[in-house]
Design a protein around this motif. Sequence first.
Motif, mmCIF file in Angstrom:
data_model
loop_
_atom_site.group_PDB
_atom_site.id
_atom_site.type_symbol
_atom_site.label_atom_id
_atom_site.label_comp_id
_atom_site.label_asym_id
_atom_site.label_seq_id
_atom_site.Cartn_x
_atom_site.Cartn_y
_atom_site.Cartn_z
ATOM 1 N N LEU A 205 -8.390 -14.887 66.514
ATOM 2 C CA LEU A 205 -6.954 -14.965 66.462
ATOM 3 C C LEU A 205 -6.089 -14.971 65.194
ATOM 4 O O LEU A 205 -6.552 -15.567 64.173
ATOM 5 C CB LEU A 205 -6.513 -16.573 67.107
ATOM 6 C CG LEU A 205 -5.168 -16.728 66.808
ATOM 7 C CD1 LEU A 205 -4.308 -16.006 67.893
ATOM 8 C CD2 LEU A 205 -4.871 -18.267 67.313
ATOM 9 N N GLY A 206 -5.385 -13.941 65.067
ATOM 10 C CA GLY A 206 -4.508 -13.730 63.916
ATOM 11 C C GLY A 206 -2.914 -13.969 64.164
ATOM 12 O O GLY A 206 -2.489 -13.487 65.431
ATOM 13 N N LEU A 207 -2.488 -14.814 63.255
ATOM 14 C CA LEU A 207 -0.871 -15.456 63.509
ATOM 15 C C LEU A 207 -0.239 -15.100 62.380
ATOM 16 O O LEU A 207 -0.524 -15.419 61.299
ATOM 17 C CB LEU A 207 -1.415 -16.479 64.184
ATOM 18 C CG LEU A 207 -0.077 -17.471 64.679
ATOM 19 C CD1 LEU A 207 0.361 -16.682 66.135
ATOM 20 C CD2 LEU A 207 -0.412 -18.605 64.831
ATOM 21 N N TYR B 177 -2.013 -12.026 79.159
ATOM 22 C CA TYR B 177 -1.293 -12.987 79.659
ATOM 23 C C TYR B 177 -1.223 -14.195 78.772
ATOM 24 O O TYR B 177 -0.240 -14.760 78.576
ATOM 25 C CB TYR B 177 -1.914 -13.176 81.159
ATOM 26 C CG TYR B 177 -1.360 -14.328 81.954
ATOM 27 C CD1 TYR B 177 -0.134 -14.110 82.537
ATOM 28 C CD2 TYR B 177 -1.917 -15.793 81.709
ATOM 29 C CE1 TYR B 177 0.273 -15.186 83.147
ATOM 30 C CE2 TYR B 177 -1.402 -17.135 82.328
ATOM 31 C CZ TYR B 177 -0.263 -16.514 83.129
ATOM 32 O OH TYR B 177 0.305 -17.928 83.773
ATOM 33 N N ILE B 178 -2.402 -14.522 78.372
ATOM 34 C CA ILE B 178 -2.617 -15.706 77.496
ATOM 35 C C ILE B 178 -1.912 -15.645 76.283
ATOM 36 O O ILE B 178 -1.004 -16.427 75.686
ATOM 37 C CB ILE B 178 -3.997 -16.174 77.468
ATOM 38 C CG1 ILE B 178 -4.784 -16.516 78.670
ATOM 39 C CG2 ILE B 178 -4.065 -17.336 76.064
ATOM 40 C CD1 ILE B 178 -6.113 -17.024 78.417
ATOM 41 N N ALA B 179 -1.781 -14.333 75.628
ATOM 42 C CA ALA B 179 -1.263 -14.057 74.326
ATOM 43 C C ALA B 179 0.235 -14.003 74.436
ATOM 44 O O ALA B 179 0.734 -14.515 73.639
ATOM 45 C CB ALA B 179 -1.693 -12.526 73.784
ATOM 46 N N GLY B 180 0.575 -13.507 75.608
ATOM 47 C CA GLY B 180 2.010 -13.649 75.678
ATOM 48 C C GLY B 180 2.676 -15.161 75.868
ATOM 49 O O GLY B 180 3.650 -15.271 75.282
ATOM 50 N N ARG B 181 2.024 -15.892 76.648
ATOM 51 C CA ARG B 181 2.194 -17.116 76.531
ATOM 52 C C ARG B 181 2.358 -18.255 75.445
ATOM 53 O O ARG B 181 3.119 -18.976 75.057
ATOM 54 C CB ARG B 181 1.411 -17.996 77.866
ATOM 55 C CG ARG B 181 1.594 -17.536 79.331
ATOM 56 C CD ARG B 181 0.723 -18.358 80.377
ATOM 57 N NE ARG B 181 1.234 -19.842 80.317
ATOM 58 C CZ ARG B 181 2.372 -20.128 81.218
ATOM 59 N NH1 ARG B 181 2.785 -19.349 82.294
ATOM 60 N NH2 ARG B 181 2.528 -21.289 81.130
ATOM 61 N N ALA B 182 1.148 -17.668 74.664
ATOM 62 C CA ALA B 182 0.978 -18.348 73.527
ATOM 63 C C ALA B 182 2.270 -18.000 72.354
ATOM 64 O O ALA B 182 2.788 -18.866 71.558
ATOM 65 C CB ALA B 182 -0.344 -18.100 72.767
ATOM 66 N N ALA C 64 4.066 -24.789 64.826
ATOM 67 C CA ALA C 64 4.244 -23.567 65.580
ATOM 68 C C ALA C 64 2.815 -23.151 65.949
ATOM 69 O O ALA C 64 2.286 -22.629 66.958
ATOM 70 C CB ALA C 64 4.849 -22.457 65.282
ATOM 71 N N GLU C 65 1.789 -23.015 64.959
ATOM 72 C CA GLU C 65 0.623 -22.754 65.101
ATOM 73 C C GLU C 65 -0.312 -23.710 66.145
ATOM 74 O O GLU C 65 -1.011 -23.177 66.795
ATOM 75 C CB GLU C 65 -0.223 -22.903 63.534
ATOM 76 C CG GLU C 65 -1.500 -22.612 63.442
ATOM 77 C CD GLU C 65 -2.310 -23.153 62.460
ATOM 78 O OE1 GLU C 65 -3.645 -22.590 62.062
ATOM 79 O OE2 GLU C 65 -2.042 -24.018 61.674
ATOM 80 N N SER C 66 0.174 -24.841 65.969
ATOM 81 C CA SER C 66 -0.603 -25.855 66.787
ATOM 82 C C SER C 66 -0.385 -25.692 68.503
ATOM 83 O O SER C 66 -0.932 -25.650 69.303
ATOM 84 C CB SER C 66 -0.023 -27.359 66.567
ATOM 85 O OG SER C 66 -0.637 -28.333 67.330
ATOM 86 N N ALA C 67 1.084 -25.238 68.256
ATOM 87 C CA ALA C 67 1.550 -24.858 69.883
ATOM 88 C C ALA C 67 0.757 -23.788 70.525
ATOM 89 O O ALA C 67 0.547 -23.803 71.464
ATOM 90 C CB ALA C 67 3.066 -24.709 69.849
ATOM 91 N N GLU D 113 -1.720 -24.172 73.560
ATOM 92 C CA GLU D 113 -1.407 -23.223 74.852
ATOM 93 C C GLU D 113 -2.697 -22.256 75.228
ATOM 94 O O GLU D 113 -2.942 -22.044 76.414
ATOM 95 C CB GLU D 113 -0.103 -22.313 74.803
ATOM 96 C CG GLU D 113 0.144 -21.465 75.944
ATOM 97 C CD GLU D 113 0.434 -22.116 77.050
ATOM 98 O OE1 GLU D 113 0.593 -21.591 78.308
ATOM 99 O OE2 GLU D 113 0.616 -23.421 77.117
ATOM 100 N N ILE D 114 -3.205 -21.734 74.216
ATOM 101 C CA ILE D 114 -4.369 -20.871 74.545
ATOM 102 C C ILE D 114 -5.668 -21.840 75.036
ATOM 103 O O ILE D 114 -6.109 -21.183 76.097
ATOM 104 C CB ILE D 114 -4.932 -20.288 73.192
ATOM 105 C CG1 ILE D 114 -3.951 -19.253 72.775
ATOM 106 C CG2 ILE D 114 -6.286 -19.516 73.452
ATOM 107 C CD1 ILE D 114 -4.177 -18.645 71.267
ATOM 108 N N GLU D 115 -5.734 -23.066 74.644
ATOM 109 C CA GLU D 115 -6.875 -23.737 74.991
ATOM 110 C C GLU D 115 -6.436 -24.099 76.431
ATOM 111 O O GLU D 115 -7.299 -24.247 77.084
ATOM 112 C CB GLU D 115 -7.205 -24.857 74.184
ATOM 113 C CG GLU D 115 -7.775 -24.643 72.836
ATOM 114 C CD GLU D 115 -7.521 -25.494 71.868
ATOM 115 O OE1 GLU D 115 -7.008 -26.681 72.004
ATOM 116 O OE2 GLU D 115 -7.904 -25.447 70.563
ATOM 117 N N ARG D 116 -5.345 -24.536 76.642
ATOM 118 C CA ARG D 116 -4.701 -24.935 77.967
ATOM 119 C C ARG D 116 -4.982 -23.718 79.112
ATOM 120 O O ARG D 116 -5.671 -23.978 80.108
ATOM 121 C CB ARG D 116 -3.338 -25.167 78.175
ATOM 122 C CG ARG D 116 -3.101 -26.047 79.469
ATOM 123 C CD ARG D 116 -1.435 -26.295 79.307
ATOM 124 N NE ARG D 116 -0.602 -24.966 79.510
ATOM 125 C CZ ARG D 116 -0.481 -24.547 80.592
ATOM 126 N NH1 ARG D 116 -0.939 -25.044 81.834
ATOM 127 N NH2 ARG D 116 0.319 -23.400 80.544
#
Length: 511
Positions: free
Chosen positions: A53-55, A191-196, A68-71, A75-78
């Motif tokens: 994961l690069g952010l 899908y997960i990337a967009g939600r994150a 924001a990093e934690s969020a 979300e990815i883990e969820r």
Amino acid sequence: MRKVFWSLALAAVSAQGMAPFGVAAQSPRNTTAEDENTGVRVFHHENVLGTSLGLKLKTSDAASAVRAESAVLVEIERCNRILSAWSPDSEFSHWLATRGTAEKVSSELIEVLSLFDAWRTQTDGALDASAETATKLWKNAALEQRPPTTRERETAVRTMQAEHWRIDRAAGTAVHLDDAPIALNSFVKSYIAGRAADAALASGATGVLLNLGGDLVARGALTERVAIADPAADAENDTPLDLLHIQNRAVATSGGYRRGVTIDGQHISHLFDPRTAEPALHVASATVIAQDAVEAGALATAFAVMQPAETAALAARMRHVDYMLVLPDGSRVASPGWSLQQAPHIVRAAYISRATAPAQLDLLITLELARISDPRYRRPYVSVWVEDKDHFPVKTIALWFEKARWLPDLKSWYHDDQIRALAEGTDLSTTISSATRPPGKYTLRWDGKDNAGKPVKPGHYTICIEAAREHGSYQIIRQEIDFDGRTARQVTLPGGTEIGGVTLDYGAHAK
């Protein structure tokens, strides 16, 4: 194979992702401590959904960036607990074990199953969650070194074309109908990337650039340059194919040129057409730019399977979608709007046949970074460079880092760079790749030129590879080579705590 990774100076360094995903577009924007002064902060994590994961986050202060990093991570883990096809404890895996009963499932699982239904229809069956059926068929046949029989392929097609589930949105239930192998790997990462990315904005970030194992999403007040890797390239730092300028868009690339099976010496793509159970051979790679992350991921997979004419027809019916196909012969087919997304154009050298190319001084370095199974693991800083017989630094091949203030931890490279900067007046720490790579096997090329682009003379050189982790361990490897351009040689070096192993392949190589 999906690929979107950050690097500088067109360094097109790829990374390996989880089983159905990989890596082909890369972003060469420099990231230094100066970014922190402008509100942009960079984070790298490993073993997130089995990949990297690069952010990049634009926030008002450091504390907001951490929130924001934690969020993003939460979300990815969820989502992974719901949608993972690789975890036996996920909601999807539990639902997949049922048969013929209406099961109460989450809104996210219903949404993803509905999206698969929609894209199956939209692509006339080229995108199908049950394409895993064809994958397993060819893998089993490869064990016997034979292609599947006509009857086996026909049976697989009938299985894939069947109805696999039935959804009742009002009741919030889904019925699993058959035994076809199913993997939600065509666009679930997208899908997960967009939600994150949305979670980062909701937590206070004003801009986010998220790269999840090859799915790139840019949102808000951040603009990124994204380099598209050449599917025919041998090394990760070879010149990329094209360069894009992206804002509030998603980018995904798919192709079967690096993964698959081998039958009678022939590489068979890991991508299969669910309509025929045949390998996808019409396209080497497909890159899609779209406003929606799912749309980019779904179409990249579909376009890598479909005939180019089918791709053009489907894309013409869609708004705000651009694409570029690389065909097996190296030619390119792009949508009319592709050029509007391009950054300053990359001029490619003319193709030279390997049969007629002159031998050159050429070195391939294959290195493996240690794999540490901790999602909070911070990737090591890595430098790879060449010294001449007097141990003067000749060429920095790769420099992977996050924050410039920690570069002195690469003490040997940093010391050499200071010496070289005094002699040449150039500071490589601001001109070489700034993205630390995730653990895995990577190939780098040295073309026998110095930092100024001039060919070096044949002779004795030392290859240096250094790795350091913030507040962690340190390792350096040095190996002298006789770089004469006449005799091909291969040297394998033992690994250590940070660098798992190194192979040097050098001598007279046709370019």
